[in-house]
Design a protein around this motif. Structure first.
Motif, mmCIF file in Angstrom:
data_model
loop_
_atom_site.group_PDB
_atom_site.id
_atom_site.type_symbol
_atom_site.label_atom_id
_atom_site.label_comp_id
_atom_site.label_asym_id
_atom_site.label_seq_id
_atom_site.Cartn_x
_atom_site.Cartn_y
_atom_site.Cartn_z
ATOM 1 N N ALA A 84 0.832 -1.205 0.000
ATOM 2 C CA ALA A 84 0.000 0.000 0.000
ATOM 3 C C ALA A 84 0.863 1.250 0.000
ATOM 4 O O ALA A 84 0.598 2.217 -0.736
ATOM 5 N N ASP A 85 1.932 1.237 0.806
ATOM 6 C CA ASP A 85 2.852 2.374 0.843
ATOM 7 C C ASP A 85 3.620 2.474 -0.468
ATOM 8 O O ASP A 85 3.848 3.573 -0.991
ATOM 9 N N LEU A 86 4.032 1.330 -0.997
ATOM 10 C CA LEU A 86 4.780 1.334 -2.257
ATOM 11 C C LEU A 86 3.941 1.910 -3.381
ATOM 12 O O LEU A 86 4.446 2.674 -4.213
ATOM 13 N N GLY A 87 2.657 1.577 -3.407
ATOM 14 C CA GLY A 87 1.781 2.122 -4.438
ATOM 15 C C GLY A 87 1.719 3.637 -4.389
ATOM 16 O O GLY A 87 1.781 4.315 -5.418
ATOM 17 N N ARG A 88 1.635 4.180 -3.182
ATOM 18 C CA ARG A 88 1.608 5.642 -3.042
ATOM 19 C C ARG A 88 2.939 6.259 -3.462
ATOM 20 O O ARG A 88 2.976 7.328 -4.083
ATOM 21 N N LEU A 89 4.040 5.582 -3.137
ATOM 22 C CA LEU A 89 5.359 6.101 -3.510
ATOM 23 C C LEU A 89 5.553 6.087 -5.022
ATOM 24 O O LEU A 89 6.123 7.022 -5.585
ATOM 25 N N VAL A 90 5.075 5.042 -5.684
ATOM 26 C CA VAL A 90 5.192 4.965 -7.144
ATOM 27 C C VAL A 90 4.365 6.060 -7.799
ATOM 28 O O VAL A 90 4.779 6.662 -8.797
ATOM 29 N N GLU A 91 3.187 6.333 -7.257
ATOM 30 C CA GLU A 91 2.355 7.417 -7.800
ATOM 31 C C GLU A 91 3.056 8.765 -7.655
ATOM 32 O O GLU A 91 3.009 9.606 -8.565
#
Length: 242
Positions: A121-128
Motif C-alpha cells: 500500500a505504501d509502495l503504491g503511493r510512492l510509485v504514484e
C-alpha cells in the motif's frame, strides 16, 4: 497471512542508508530518499531463516540491504531448485505488487541479512508520487528476464562448462598476482549445481577439469583463484556465440 518472519523489526529514518544503496531509489534526490525511508522498516534474518515460504501472502516489497537471500522452488518430490541469489540492492515481492499473485518459491537468508521492507500500500503511493521508482522496478524485472533467457539458452545448449565459467566470472573478485583474480563461492556446491541446472557430480567434474588445465586453482573454504582469466572468459562466451 503476514510475512513469515519472526525477527527484530524496527522503523528508523536511518534506513535512508538502505534506500540510497538500492538502484530502485537512485533516481530520487537525497531528500526524496529520506522521505521513502520513512515508509521502510528493517527486518533482520539469521542464516537459514526464511523470509517467506511458497504460497505466503506476499504483501510487501523486500529490498536486500546487507547479506544474501536464496530464492528456491521445491518440487513435489522434495527436490530444491535454486532460482537465484539476491545480494545488496536486489529486491523481491514485485510480482505480488504488480499482479497480486502469491510466490511459488521460498526466500531464505544464507547469512545474517538485513532487509528494507515496504508494505505494498505504501509502495503504491510512492510509485504514484515518484514514477521513477516504478520505472526502475520494471528495469530490474526486465534485466532479470534477460538473465533467465540467457540461462535458458545455456541450459538448452547443454554446455555446463560455459555456465560454470560465466558464473565464476560473475562473482565479486579481488586481484591476485600475475593477472590472476580470487573469488569465493558464496553457496554450497550443491546449491551452485542447482543454480546452474546441473548435478553436483557434473559441477565437481567441471571444476576438476578447470583445475587440471590450469585455468583455476581451488583453495579451502570455497576460495578459488582464476589463474587464466582469458581462457575462462573465452569459455564463458561459447554459449553466447551459439
Amino acid at each position: 497471512m503476514p510475512l513469515a518472519v519472526s525477527t527484530d523489526v524496527d522503523a528508523d529514518p536511518a534506513n535512508d542508508l538502505c534506500v540510497a544503496r538500492v538502484p530502485l531509489f537512485q533516481g530520487l534526490t537525497h531528500a526524496q530518499q529520506v522521505e521513502v525511508a520513512g515508509f521502510a522498516r528493517t527486518v533482520r534474518l539469521d542464516a537459514v531463516e526464511q523470509a517467506y515460504t511458497a504460497g505466503s501472502d506476499m504483501s510487501q516489497l523486500m529490498v536486500v540491504h546487507t547479506g544474501q537471500v536464496k530464492i528456491a522452488r521445491t518440487s513435489a518430490a522434495g527436490h530444491e531448485q535454486v532460482i537465484r541469489v539476491l545480494g545488496p540492492g536486489d529486491f523481491i515481492g514485485e510480482s505480488a505488487f504488480l499482479t497480486g499473485t502469491r510466490p511459488d518459491h521460498a526466500a531464505e537468508a544464507l547469512v545474517h541479512t538485513e532487509l528494507c521492507v515496504f508494505r505494498h500500500a505504501d509502495l503504491g503511493r510512492l510509485v504514484e508520487k515518484h514514477p521513477s521508482i516504478g520505472l526502475r522496478m520494471l528495469q530490474g524485472v526486465s534485466q532479470r528476464l534477460d538473465d533467465i533467457e540467457a540461462r535458458l539458452a545455456s541450459v538448452i545448449s547443454g554446455n555446463v562448462s560455459s555456465r560454470l565459467a560465466d558464473y565464476l566470472l560473475s562473482l565479486p573478485a579481488t586481484p591476485g598476482p600475475r593477472g590472476a583474480i580470487d573469488v569465493t563461492l558464496p553457496l554450497a556446491k550443491k546449491d551452485i549445481a542447482s543454480l546452474l541446472s546441473t548435478t553436483p557430480e557434473s559441477l565437481s567434474r567441471q571444476l576438476r577439469k578447470l583445475t587440471d588445465t590450469g585455468v583455476i586453482s581451488q583453495q579451502e573454504q570455497g576460495r578459488i583463484t582464476i589463474t587464466d582469466v582469458t581462457a575462462l572468459t573465452a569459455l564463458s562466451t561459447l554459449t553466447k556465440r551459439d
